[in-house]
Motif scaffolding. Sequence first.
Motif, PDB file in Angstrom:
ATOM      1  N   GLU A 416       0.887  -1.162   0.005  1.00 20.97           N
ATOM      2  CA  GLU A 416       0.143  -0.098  -0.081  1.00 20.97           C
ATOM      3  C   GLU A 416       0.808   1.398   0.069  1.00 20.97           C
ATOM      4  N   ASN A 417       1.877   1.169   0.835  1.00 19.39           N
ATOM      5  CA  ASN A 417       2.783   2.431   0.746  1.00 19.39           C
ATOM      6  C   ASN A 417       3.630   2.456  -0.249  1.00 19.39           C
ATOM      7  N   ALA A 418       3.904   1.493  -1.130  1.00 16.23           N
ATOM      8  CA  ALA A 418       4.903   1.366  -2.252  1.00 16.23           C
ATOM      9  C   ALA A 418       4.100   1.791  -3.359  1.00 16.23           C
ATOM     10  N   GLY A 419       3.032   2.064  -3.466  1.00 13.83           N
ATOM     11  CA  GLY A 419       2.154   2.707  -4.731  1.00 13.83           C
ATOM     12  C   GLY A 419       1.467   1.820  -5.732  1.00 13.83           C
ATOM     13  N   PRO A 420       0.549   2.479  -6.362  1.00 13.98           N
ATOM     14  CA  PRO A 420      -0.366   1.555  -7.259  1.00 13.98           C
ATOM     15  C   PRO A 420       0.551   0.891  -8.243  1.00 13.98           C
ATOM     16  N   GLU A 421       1.701   1.390  -8.668  1.00 10.22           N
ATOM     17  CA  GLU A 421       2.166   0.707  -9.821  1.00 10.22           C
ATOM     18  C   GLU A 421       3.354  -0.316  -9.268  1.00 10.22           C
ATOM     19  N   TYR A 422       3.475  -0.413  -8.142  1.00 11.81           N
ATOM     20  CA  TYR A 422       4.415  -1.391  -7.364  1.00 11.81           C
ATOM     21  C   TYR A 422       4.223  -2.982  -7.684  1.00 11.81           C
ATOM     22  N   PRO A 423       2.900  -3.341  -7.691  1.00  9.55           N
ATOM     23  CA  PRO A 423       2.704  -4.922  -7.933  1.00  9.55           C
ATOM     24  C   PRO A 423       3.137  -5.237  -9.189  1.00  9.55           C
ATOM     25  N   HIS A 424       2.615  -4.419 -10.204  1.00 11.94           N
ATOM     26  CA  HIS A 424       2.934  -4.906 -11.494  1.00 11.94           C
ATOM     27  C   HIS A 424       4.453  -4.982 -11.752  1.00 11.94           C
ATOM     28  N   LEU A 425       5.311  -3.932 -11.333  1.00 14.49           N
ATOM     29  CA  LEU A 425       6.603  -3.995 -11.520  1.00 14.49           C
ATOM     30  C   LEU A 425       7.231  -4.844 -10.889  1.00 14.49           C
ATOM     31  N   ALA A 426       6.763  -5.447  -9.801  1.00 15.26           N
ATOM     32  CA  ALA A 426       7.579  -6.270  -8.601  1.00 15.26           C
ATOM     33  C   ALA A 426       7.182  -7.689  -8.856  1.00 15.26           C
ATOM     34  N   TYR A 427       5.952  -8.118  -9.335  1.00 17.20           N
ATOM     35  CA  TYR A 427       5.613  -9.665  -9.164  1.00 17.20           C
ATOM     36  C   TYR A 427       5.408 -10.156 -10.560  1.00 17.20           C
ATOM     37  N   ASP A 428       5.020  -9.300 -11.498  1.00 16.10           N
ATOM     38  CA  ASP A 428       4.847  -9.734 -13.034  1.00 16.10           C
ATOM     39  C   ASP A 428       6.168 -10.640 -13.075  1.00 16.10           C
ATOM     40  N   GLU A 429       5.861 -11.832 -14.022  1.00 16.92           N
ATOM     41  CA  GLU A 429       6.763 -12.698 -14.306  1.00 16.92           C
ATOM     42  C   GLU A 429       7.894 -12.065 -15.485  1.00 16.92           C
ATOM     43  N   HIS A 430       7.653 -11.391 -16.224  1.00 17.10           N
ATOM     44  CA  HIS A 430       8.236 -10.572 -17.124  1.00 17.10           C
ATOM     45  C   HIS A 430       9.207  -9.664 -16.304  1.00 17.10           C
ATOM     46  N   SER A 431       8.432  -9.002 -15.501  1.00 14.60           N
ATOM     47  CA  SER A 431       9.451  -8.050 -14.713  1.00 14.60           C
ATOM     48  C   SER A 431      10.566  -8.634 -13.929  1.00 14.60           C
ATOM     49  N   ARG A 432      10.089  -9.947 -13.020  1.00 16.08           N
ATOM     50  CA  ARG A 432      11.124 -10.839 -12.547  1.00 16.08           C
ATOM     51  C   ARG A 432      12.204 -10.984 -13.597  1.00 16.08           C
ATOM     52  N   LEU A 433      11.913 -11.556 -14.546  1.00 15.27           N
ATOM     53  CA  LEU A 433      13.289 -11.988 -15.538  1.00 15.27           C
ATOM     54  C   LEU A 433      13.843 -10.910 -16.091  1.00 15.27           C
ATOM     55  N   CYS A 434      13.080  -9.571 -16.140  1.00 11.35           N
ATOM     56  CA  CYS A 434      13.882  -8.733 -16.633  1.00 11.35           C
ATOM     57  C   CYS A 434      14.672  -7.846 -15.650  1.00 11.35           C
ATOM     58  N   ARG A 435      14.504  -7.921 -14.517  1.00 11.08           N
ATOM     59  CA  ARG A 435      15.315  -7.622 -13.466  1.00 11.08           C
ATOM     60  C   ARG A 435      16.842  -8.295 -13.653  1.00 11.08           C
ATOM     61  N   GLY A 436      16.445  -9.715 -13.832  1.00  9.37           N
ATOM     62  CA  GLY A 436      17.846 -10.496 -13.896  1.00  9.37           C
ATOM     63  C   GLY A 436      18.459 -10.103 -15.357  1.00  9.37           C
ATOM     64  N   LEU A 437      17.898  -9.903 -16.275  1.00 11.01           N
ATOM     65  CA  LEU A 437      18.597  -9.552 -17.635  1.00 11.01           C
ATOM     66  C   LEU A 437      19.167  -8.112 -17.464  1.00 11.01           C
ATOM     67  N   PHE A 438      18.615  -7.317 -16.651  1.00 10.25           N
ATOM     68  CA  PHE A 438      19.054  -5.854 -16.435  1.00 10.25           C
ATOM     69  C   PHE A 438      20.372  -5.907 -15.779  1.00 10.25           C
ATOM     70  N   ARG A 439      20.487  -6.722 -14.736  1.00  8.23           N
ATOM     71  CA  ARG A 439      21.478  -6.871 -13.964  1.00  8.23           C
ATOM     72  C   ARG A 439      22.932  -7.533 -14.376  1.00  8.23           C
ATOM     73  N   ILE A 440      22.193  -8.400 -15.605  1.00  6.90           N
ATOM     74  CA  ILE A 440      23.499  -8.861 -16.525  1.00  6.90           C
ATOM     75  C   ILE A 440      23.905  -7.833 -17.379  1.00  6.90           C
ATOM     76  N   ALA A 441      22.888  -7.077 -17.964  1.00  6.22           N
ATOM     77  CA  ALA A 441      23.295  -6.015 -19.189  1.00  6.22           C
ATOM     78  C   ALA A 441      24.022  -4.993 -18.381  1.00  6.22           C
ATOM     79  N   LYS A 442      24.153  -4.906 -17.137  1.00  2.08           N
ATOM     80  CA  LYS A 442      25.053  -4.023 -16.523  1.00  2.08           C
ATOM     81  C   LYS A 442      26.331  -4.390 -16.160  1.00  2.08           C
ATOM     82  N   ASP A 443      26.377  -5.665 -15.699  1.00  2.64           N
ATOM     83  CA  ASP A 443      27.625  -6.182 -15.160  1.00  2.64           C
ATOM     84  C   ASP A 443      28.420  -7.230 -16.082  1.00  2.64           C
TER      85      ASP A 443
END
Length: 472
Positions: A416-443
């Motif tokens: 509730e405190n993280a805001g209305p856009e948080y659940p989609h950005l946090a829990y959607d399967e593609h968001s989870r996979l994209c976080r991993g891809l972005f860490r690899i893209a950076k590192d």
Amino acid sequence: MASDRLEDVQHPQADSREGTMKALQDRDDSSTCSANGSVRTVSTATYEREEQEAEEIFRQRIEKLCRVLWPPKSIKDRLVNSEVANHLRANMFFGSLVPVPQTPLIERLRDGDLNHITSITLPSSYGHGDRKLILRVPRWDQKRLDRNVAILNYVRWKTSIPVPTIAATDFSCDNVLQKPYVLQHRIPGKDLNTVWDDLSHLQRCTVAGELGRVIRTLLLLEHPTTGIIEAAPRSKGGVDCFSIVPYELDLGEGEEEPKAETYISLTAFRPVESTLDSFRSQFGRWRTLALKRSCGEIDNEIQLWDCMLRAVLEMEGLGLFRPNLNCLCHVDLHSGNIMVETQSDMSIRLTAILDWDEAIFAPKFVNCKPPAWLWDDDYEDLLDEDDLDPWPYELDGANALPSSREKQELKRIFEENAGPEYPHLAYDEHSRLCRGLFRIAKDGLNDNANWKAAERILSEWEILRHSLTSEF
């Protein structure tokens, strides 16, 4: 991720060469070559003595630094600290008559991966309001130190998130320490990881709400491009004192990236860099470097970069990169980097968020890795069935229903405190996979864990893509 813990630790920890000392302790002595080529035996005790001597020299330099930064103000204190007083104290007749000057309490704390950490408590004679300080001296990259200060200043200037405040800095080696350093005011309280088990449910609910507001604040701190905050050269203060530069590639010794970095003011007009643009840019930089290393041959690494680019192009084609916005991301917001102060059995106060060393501007989903440790005691310690570490690969299940009503309440309050856009950005399967891809893209793909993570993410994306396309 690496973490420098700045909490008020009461006992000095082992020195920074624990690995070396352990190896030495496994044997009675070791052999080294002397200057003339002969072999001499060096005992463990010799190494320990050398370490102690180096530690004592550094402690004396810290004392001198404190005197330089906060010289005694009263005439009495100046006389006690004078060279004349030192000579008199060395005299067998007058030594007992001259007061010994007060000295700072200096304690070596557990070092982080990036910095040596020392606790300093100044005596009353130093005339300084806040007498508890933390000294950070970088291990390797001196540029990182001024970048860290810039990030802290930027967060303090743009938000109300509590962060460590700076008492003094010197990014050169032209000082009494003979090293670059940052002196920070020590944060009151303890890190959340230390006190979590002793907190009441009401106190945990307070922490969940505070942490959610931190995430929401960072999500609102948007920027058109991705990159790293640095202090701008020749700045005149204000907003123009910050610049954003591209992510650094982890280059080998003697390697140079073909494209040079450029400083661009955070206030300068920039075309919006979409999520696909960010991925394409980083994958391209790494692919170019890999092609240079392979002398133009398309090897396994280059093929893997091509596969990751194809995956994000498919995600873009399915409209998954919404919103196409970047924000400031802490990227290492675990309980050890959250400082709290218990005020009573029923209340608690968040006193600081630590370890902004790796903070970046990145797509918003990067900022939304679920803090499942809030509502699942076992989640952070899990390994998948292949023993794959959850970094940079991120395990699923963070959105599973917690096991008790109290834990469910913690999750609800945080979201509730993280805001209305948080659940989609946090829990959607593609968001989870994209976080991993972005860490690899950076590192990059410079270690085995990142290779395994990339292959695992691509495999899971194939399954997800098939399920998404079959719906149309």
